[in-house]
Design a protein around this motif. Structure first.
Motif, mmCIF file in Angstrom:
data_model
loop_
_atom_site.group_PDB
_atom_site.id
_atom_site.type_symbol
_atom_site.label_atom_id
_atom_site.label_comp_id
_atom_site.label_asym_id
_atom_site.label_seq_id
_atom_site.Cartn_x
_atom_site.Cartn_y
_atom_site.Cartn_z
ATOM 1 N N CYS A 1 0.802 -1.225 0.000
ATOM 2 C CA CYS A 1 0.000 0.000 0.000
ATOM 3 C C CYS A 1 0.835 1.275 0.000
ATOM 4 O O CYS A 1 0.285 2.366 -0.085
ATOM 5 C CB CYS A 1 -0.959 0.003 1.185
ATOM 6 N N LYS A 2 2.137 1.122 0.150
ATOM 7 C CA LYS A 2 3.087 2.255 0.200
ATOM 8 C C LYS A 2 2.878 3.138 1.426
ATOM 9 O O LYS A 2 3.315 4.280 1.468
ATOM 10 C CB LYS A 2 3.016 3.124 -1.069
ATOM 11 N N GLY A 3 2.215 2.570 2.439
ATOM 12 C CA GLY A 3 1.981 3.296 3.683
ATOM 13 C C GLY A 3 3.135 3.151 4.655
ATOM 14 O O GLY A 3 4.066 2.371 4.438
ATOM 15 N N PRO A 4 3.084 3.900 5.757
ATOM 16 C CA PRO A 4 4.159 3.852 6.762
ATOM 17 C C PRO A 4 4.164 2.525 7.511
ATOM 18 O O PRO A 4 3.164 1.814 7.580
ATOM 19 C CB PRO A 4 3.812 5.008 7.701
ATOM 20 N N LEU A 5 5.334 2.216 8.065
ATOM 21 C CA LEU A 5 5.521 0.986 8.826
ATOM 22 C C LEU A 5 5.908 1.329 10.255
ATOM 23 O O LEU A 5 6.587 2.324 10.504
ATOM 24 C CB LEU A 5 6.627 0.130 8.195
ATOM 25 N N ASP A 6 5.477 0.499 11.191
ATOM 26 C CA ASP A 6 5.874 0.636 12.590
ATOM 27 C C ASP A 6 6.921 -0.420 12.888
ATOM 28 O O ASP A 6 6.764 -1.592 12.524
ATOM 29 C CB ASP A 6 4.672 0.432 13.515
ATOM 30 N N TYR A 7 7.983 -0.005 13.581
ATOM 31 C CA TYR A 7 9.067 -0.914 13.943
ATOM 32 C C TYR A 7 8.792 -1.509 15.315
ATOM 33 O O TYR A 7 8.627 -0.777 16.295
ATOM 34 C CB TYR A 7 10.389 -0.148 13.947
ATOM 35 N N LEU A 8 8.702 -2.828 15.375
ATOM 36 C CA LEU A 8 8.531 -3.533 16.643
ATOM 37 C C LEU A 8 9.858 -4.187 16.991
ATOM 38 O O LEU A 8 10.181 -5.284 16.497
ATOM 39 C CB LEU A 8 7.431 -4.588 16.543
ATOM 40 N N LYS A 9 10.632 -3.506 17.813
ATOM 41 C CA LYS A 9 11.981 -3.957 18.144
ATOM 42 C C LYS A 9 11.982 -5.342 18.793
ATOM 43 O O LYS A 9 12.784 -6.204 18.439
ATOM 44 C CB LYS A 9 12.657 -2.937 19.061
ATOM 45 N N GLU A 10 11.058 -5.561 19.742
ATOM 46 C CA GLU A 10 11.044 -6.833 20.472
ATOM 47 C C GLU A 10 10.751 -8.027 19.572
ATOM 48 O O GLU A 10 11.213 -9.137 19.822
ATOM 49 C CB GLU A 10 10.070 -6.791 21.657
ATOM 50 N N ASN A 11 9.980 -7.814 18.498
ATOM 51 C CA ASN A 11 9.638 -8.901 17.560
ATOM 52 C C ASN A 11 10.520 -8.900 16.322
ATOM 53 O O ASN A 11 10.412 -9.813 15.506
ATOM 54 C CB ASN A 11 8.183 -8.775 17.104
ATOM 55 N N GLN A 12 11.328 -7.843 16.159
ATOM 56 C CA GLN A 12 12.135 -7.666 14.955
ATOM 57 C C GLN A 12 11.256 -7.755 13.710
ATOM 58 O O GLN A 12 11.462 -8.573 12.811
ATOM 59 C CB GLN A 12 13.288 -8.676 14.902
ATOM 60 N N GLU A 13 10.239 -6.870 13.686
ATOM 61 C CA GLU A 13 9.289 -6.823 12.580
ATOM 62 C C GLU A 13 8.957 -5.373 12.228
ATOM 63 O O GLU A 13 9.022 -4.496 13.078
ATOM 64 C CB GLU A 13 7.978 -7.522 12.952
ATOM 65 N N LEU A 14 8.598 -5.179 10.966
ATOM 66 C CA LEU A 14 8.037 -3.920 10.501
ATOM 67 C C LEU A 14 6.572 -4.192 10.190
ATOM 68 O O LEU A 14 6.260 -5.110 9.426
ATOM 69 C CB LEU A 14 8.765 -3.426 9.255
ATOM 70 N N VAL A 15 5.677 -3.412 10.789
ATOM 71 C CA VAL A 15 4.248 -3.695 10.708
ATOM 72 C C VAL A 15 3.520 -2.653 9.870
ATOM 73 O O VAL A 15 3.703 -1.443 10.059
ATOM 74 C CB VAL A 15 3.635 -3.741 12.125
ATOM 75 N N CYS A 16 2.677 -3.138 8.962
ATOM 76 C CA CYS A 16 1.759 -2.298 8.204
ATOM 77 C C CYS A 16 0.368 -2.525 8.806
ATOM 78 O O CYS A 16 -0.213 -3.610 8.651
ATOM 79 C CB CYS A 16 1.771 -2.669 6.723
ATOM 80 N N LYS A 17 -0.143 -1.521 9.500
ATOM 81 C CA LYS A 17 -1.446 -1.671 10.152
ATOM 82 C C LYS A 17 -2.592 -1.820 9.152
ATOM 83 O O LYS A 17 -3.440 -2.693 9.332
ATOM 84 C CB LYS A 17 -1.701 -0.492 11.095
ATOM 85 N N PRO A 18 -2.654 -0.993 8.086
ATOM 86 C CA PRO A 18 -3.789 -1.128 7.153
ATOM 87 C C PRO A 18 -3.866 -2.501 6.479
ATOM 88 O O PRO A 18 -4.953 -3.037 6.291
ATOM 89 C CB PRO A 18 -3.545 -0.028 6.123
ATOM 90 N N ASP A 19 -2.707 -3.077 6.122
ATOM 91 C CA ASP A 19 -2.697 -4.382 5.464
ATOM 92 C C ASP A 19 -2.626 -5.544 6.456
ATOM 93 O O ASP A 19 -2.717 -6.705 6.055
ATOM 94 C CB ASP A 19 -1.519 -4.481 4.486
ATOM 95 N N ARG A 20 -2.450 -5.209 7.738
ATOM 96 C CA ARG A 20 -2.350 -6.216 8.810
ATOM 97 C C ARG A 20 -1.286 -7.254 8.503
ATOM 98 O O ARG A 20 -1.507 -8.460 8.585
ATOM 99 C CB ARG A 20 -3.705 -6.869 9.064
ATOM 100 N N LEU A 21 -0.071 -6.750 8.177
ATOM 101 C CA LEU A 21 1.064 -7.610 7.877
ATOM 102 C C LEU A 21 2.274 -7.183 8.702
ATOM 103 O O LEU A 21 2.482 -6.000 8.941
ATOM 104 C CB LEU A 21 1.432 -7.535 6.392
ATOM 105 N N ALA A 22 3.072 -8.183 9.102
ATOM 106 C CA ALA A 22 4.318 -7.931 9.817
ATOM 107 C C ALA A 22 5.456 -8.521 8.984
ATOM 108 O O ALA A 22 5.494 -9.727 8.740
ATOM 109 C CB ALA A 22 4.281 -8.570 11.200
ATOM 110 N N PHE A 23 6.349 -7.649 8.535
ATOM 111 C CA PHE A 23 7.480 -8.071 7.728
ATOM 112 C C PHE A 23 8.671 -8.344 8.647
ATOM 113 O O PHE A 23 9.026 -7.495 9.477
ATOM 114 C CB PHE A 23 7.840 -6.984 6.705
#
Length: 62
Positions: A14-36
């Motif tokens: 979606c080209k939207g912003p990502l949230d960094y979850l340090k404890e999980n080592q993931e980048l999260v896209c809330k609108p698409d409900r995906l954790a990279f």
């Protein structure tokens, strides 16, 4: 995770912003409900590698 890299990375879908979850080592896209995942300090920005998030997980991030 490098702060400058976090500023320029966006969701590949979606080209939207990502949230960094340090404890999980993931980048999260809330609108698409995906954790990279971030592996060895490198973000894996492939849809097939992303983990689907439940609505409850996304709500907990807000």
């Amino acid at each position: 995770m490098d702060a400058k890299l976090l500023e320029i990375l966006v969701c590949p879908l979606c080209k939207g912003p990502l949230d960094y979850l340090k404890e999980n080592q993931e980048l999260v896209c809330k609108p698409d409900r995906l954790a990279f995942p971030i592996r060895d300090g490198i973000p894996v920005m492939l849809e097939e590698e992303a983990r689907a998030l439940s609505a409850e997980e996304v709500d907990a991030l807000r």
